[in-house]
Design a protein around this motif. Sequence first.
Motif, PDB file in Angstrom:
ATOM      1  N   LYS A  29     -13.810 113.167 111.682  1.00 35.66           N
ATOM      2  CA  LYS A  29     -12.803 114.207 111.422  1.00 35.66           C
ATOM      3  C   LYS A  29     -11.857 113.813 110.299  1.00 35.66           C
ATOM      4  O   LYS A  29     -11.011 114.595 109.891  1.00 35.66           O
ATOM      5  N   ASN A  30     -11.988 112.585 109.815  1.00 37.81           N
ATOM      6  CA  ASN A  30     -11.155 112.081 108.716  1.00 37.81           C
ATOM      7  C   ASN A  30      -9.665 112.184 109.003  1.00 37.81           C
ATOM      8  O   ASN A  30      -8.870 112.479 108.115  1.00 37.81           O
ATOM      9  N   LEU A  31      -9.277 111.943 110.236  1.00 38.51           N
ATOM     10  CA  LEU A  31      -7.864 111.924 110.601  1.00 38.51           C
ATOM     11  C   LEU A  31      -7.275 110.565 110.259  1.00 38.51           C
ATOM     12  O   LEU A  31      -7.967 109.550 110.295  1.00 38.51           O
ATOM     13  N   PRO A  32      -6.001 110.535 109.952  1.00 36.12           N
ATOM     14  CA  PRO A  32      -5.362 109.241 109.692  1.00 36.12           C
ATOM     15  C   PRO A  32      -5.427 108.349 110.941  1.00 36.12           C
ATOM     16  O   PRO A  32      -5.369 108.835 112.071  1.00 36.12           O
ATOM     17  N   LYS A  33      -5.527 107.049 110.725  1.00 30.52           N
ATOM     18  CA  LYS A  33      -5.622 106.094 111.823  1.00 30.52           C
ATOM     19  C   LYS A  33      -4.451 106.244 112.798  1.00 30.52           C
ATOM     20  O   LYS A  33      -4.619 106.144 114.006  1.00 30.52           O
ATOM     21  N   GLU A  34      -3.263 106.522 112.272  1.00 30.09           N
ATOM     22  CA  GLU A  34      -2.084 106.670 113.125  1.00 30.09           C
ATOM     23  C   GLU A  34      -2.256 107.823 114.116  1.00 30.09           C
ATOM     24  O   GLU A  34      -1.815 107.742 115.259  1.00 30.09           O
ATOM     25  N   ILE A  35      -2.893 108.887 113.689  1.00 33.87           N
ATOM     26  CA  ILE A  35      -3.146 110.042 114.568  1.00 33.87           C
ATOM     27  C   ILE A  35      -4.219 109.681 115.592  1.00 33.87           C
ATOM     28  O   ILE A  35      -4.063 109.916 116.794  1.00 33.87           O
ATOM     29  N   ILE A  36      -5.308 109.101 115.116  1.00 35.31           N
ATOM     30  CA  ILE A  36      -6.416 108.738 116.013  1.00 35.31           C
ATOM     31  C   ILE A  36      -5.929 107.788 117.103  1.00 35.31           C
ATOM     32  O   ILE A  36      -6.268 107.953 118.274  1.00 35.31           O
ATOM     33  N   ASP A  37      -5.101 106.820 116.722  1.00 37.94           N
ATOM     34  CA  ASP A  37      -4.615 105.826 117.694  1.00 37.94           C
ATOM     35  C   ASP A  37      -3.756 106.435 118.795  1.00 37.94           C
ATOM     36  O   ASP A  37      -3.547 105.806 119.826  1.00 37.94           O
ATOM     37  N   GLU A  38      -3.256 107.640 118.595  1.00 42.14           N
ATOM     38  CA  GLU A  38      -2.410 108.287 119.596  1.00 42.14           C
ATOM     39  C   GLU A  38      -3.138 109.376 120.385  1.00 42.14           C
ATOM     40  O   GLU A  38      -2.579 109.929 121.333  1.00 42.14           O
ATOM     41  N   LEU A  39      -4.344 109.702 120.006  1.00 44.39           N
ATOM     42  CA  LEU A  39      -5.080 110.753 120.705  1.00 44.39           C
ATOM     43  C   LEU A  39      -5.398 110.328 122.136  1.00 44.39           C
ATOM     44  O   LEU A  39      -5.904 109.223 122.363  1.00 44.39           O
ATOM     45  N   PRO A  40      -5.126 111.199 123.110  1.00 43.32           N
ATOM     46  CA  PRO A  40      -5.446 110.856 124.502  1.00 43.32           C
ATOM     47  C   PRO A  40      -6.925 110.504 124.684  1.00 43.32           C
ATOM     48  O   PRO A  40      -7.248 109.620 125.477  1.00 43.32           O
ATOM     49  N   LEU A  41      -7.802 111.171 123.942  1.00 47.35           N
ATOM     50  CA  LEU A  41      -9.226 110.864 124.065  1.00 47.35           C
ATOM     51  C   LEU A  41      -9.482 109.401 123.738  1.00 47.35           C
ATOM     52  O   LEU A  41     -10.227 108.720 124.442  1.00 47.35           O
ATOM     53  N   LYS A  42      -8.838 108.896 122.711  1.00 44.82           N
ATOM     54  CA  LYS A  42      -9.033 107.494 122.331  1.00 44.82           C
ATOM     55  C   LYS A  42      -8.316 106.559 123.295  1.00 44.82           C
ATOM     56  O   LYS A  42      -8.904 105.603 123.810  1.00 44.82           O
ATOM     57  N   VAL A  43      -7.055 106.832 123.547  1.00 47.52           N
ATOM     58  CA  VAL A  43      -6.256 105.943 124.401  1.00 47.52           C
ATOM     59  C   VAL A  43      -6.839 105.884 125.810  1.00 47.52           C
ATOM     60  O   VAL A  43      -7.115 104.809 126.348  1.00 47.52           O
ATOM     61  N   ASP A  44      -7.034 107.051 126.427  1.00 51.00           N
ATOM     62  CA  ASP A  44      -7.569 107.093 127.788  1.00 51.00           C
ATOM     63  C   ASP A  44      -9.026 106.655 127.832  1.00 51.00           C
ATOM     64  O   ASP A  44      -9.457 105.988 128.769  1.00 51.00           O
ATOM     65  N   GLY A  45      -9.791 107.027 126.800  1.00 55.65           N
ATOM     66  CA  GLY A  45     -11.197 106.649 126.749  1.00 55.65           C
ATOM     67  C   GLY A  45     -11.376 105.141 126.678  1.00 55.65           C
ATOM     68  O   GLY A  45     -12.241 104.573 127.346  1.00 55.65           O
ATOM     69  N   GLU A  46     -10.551 104.482 125.873  1.00 54.37           N
ATOM     70  CA  GLU A  46     -10.641 103.023 125.783  1.00 54.37           C
ATOM     71  C   GLU A  46     -10.231 102.364 127.094  1.00 54.37           C
ATOM     72  O   GLU A  46     -10.822 101.366 127.505  1.00 54.37           O
ATOM     73  N   ALA A  47      -9.217 102.912 127.752  1.00 55.12           N
ATOM     74  CA  ALA A  47      -8.797 102.359 129.043  1.00 55.12           C
ATOM     75  C   ALA A  47      -9.905 102.522 130.082  1.00 55.12           C
ATOM     76  O   ALA A  47     -10.204 101.593 130.840  1.00 55.12           O
ATOM     77  N   LEU A  48     -10.511 103.694 130.111  1.00 56.86           N
ATOM     78  CA  LEU A  48     -11.614 103.940 131.052  1.00 56.86           C
ATOM     79  C   LEU A  48     -12.793 103.020 130.751  1.00 56.86           C
ATOM     80  O   LEU A  48     -13.386 102.437 131.656  1.00 56.86           O
ATOM     81  N   TRP A  49     -13.134 102.885 129.479  1.00 59.01           N
ATOM     82  CA  TRP A  49     -14.234 102.016 129.081  1.00 59.01           C
ATOM     83  C   TRP A  49     -13.987 100.584 129.560  1.00 59.01           C
ATOM     84  O   TRP A  49     -14.893  99.911 130.059  1.00 59.01           O
ATOM     85  N   ALA A  50     -12.751 100.102 129.434  1.00 57.70           N
ATOM     86  CA  ALA A  50     -12.426  98.736 129.857  1.00 57.70           C
ATOM     87  C   ALA A  50     -12.630  98.570 131.363  1.00 57.70           C
ATOM     88  O   ALA A  50     -13.168  97.549 131.813  1.00 57.70           O
ATOM     89  N   VAL A  51     -12.228  99.566 132.142  1.00 58.39           N
ATOM     90  CA  VAL A  51     -12.398  99.502 133.603  1.00 58.39           C
ATOM     91  C   VAL A  51     -13.882  99.500 133.961  1.00 58.39           C
ATOM     92  O   VAL A  51     -14.335  98.688 134.780  1.00 58.39           O
ATOM     93  N   ILE A  52     -14.638 100.391 133.349  1.00 59.11           N
ATOM     94  CA  ILE A  52     -16.079 100.466 133.635  1.00 59.11           C
ATOM     95  C   ILE A  52     -16.761  99.161 133.237  1.00 59.11           C
ATOM     96  O   ILE A  52     -17.601  98.634 133.970  1.00 59.11           O
ATOM     97  N   ARG A  53     -16.389  98.631 132.087  1.00 56.48           N
ATOM     98  CA  ARG A  53     -17.005  97.387 131.613  1.00 56.48           C
ATOM     99  C   ARG A  53     -16.732  96.235 132.585  1.00 56.48           C
ATOM    100  O   ARG A  53     -17.621  95.455 132.910  1.00 56.48           O
ATOM    101  N   ARG A  54     -15.484  96.118 133.047  1.00 58.70           N
ATOM    102  CA  ARG A  54     -15.153  95.049 134.002  1.00 58.70           C
ATOM    103  C   ARG A  54     -15.938  95.213 135.305  1.00 58.70           C
ATOM    104  O   ARG A  54     -16.451  94.251 135.857  1.00 58.70           O
TER     105      ARG A  54
END
Length: 66
Positions: A4-29
């Motif tokens: 989507k060519n969004l600035p990194k600052e925007i991407i880093d705040e998107l709930p999809l990224k923030v929550d997705g990374e948190a969920l991924w970490a839980v599943i991985r553990r």
Amino acid sequence: MRAKNLPKEIIDELPLKVDGEALWAVIRRYVSAYVGVFYSSDDAVREDLSVRQFWGHYDSPAAWID
């Protein structure tokens, strides 16, 4: 998200990224702990035909998307 060519600052705040990374970490553990009970090494996991078949099934979207 990168496509989507969004600035990194925007991407880093998107709930999809923030929550997705948190969920991924839980599943991985969880998976890591579970697999660690039954397999002594990464090689032992790779050698298990049923694990390879399971992963192959989900690694190929065409195989399970109807």
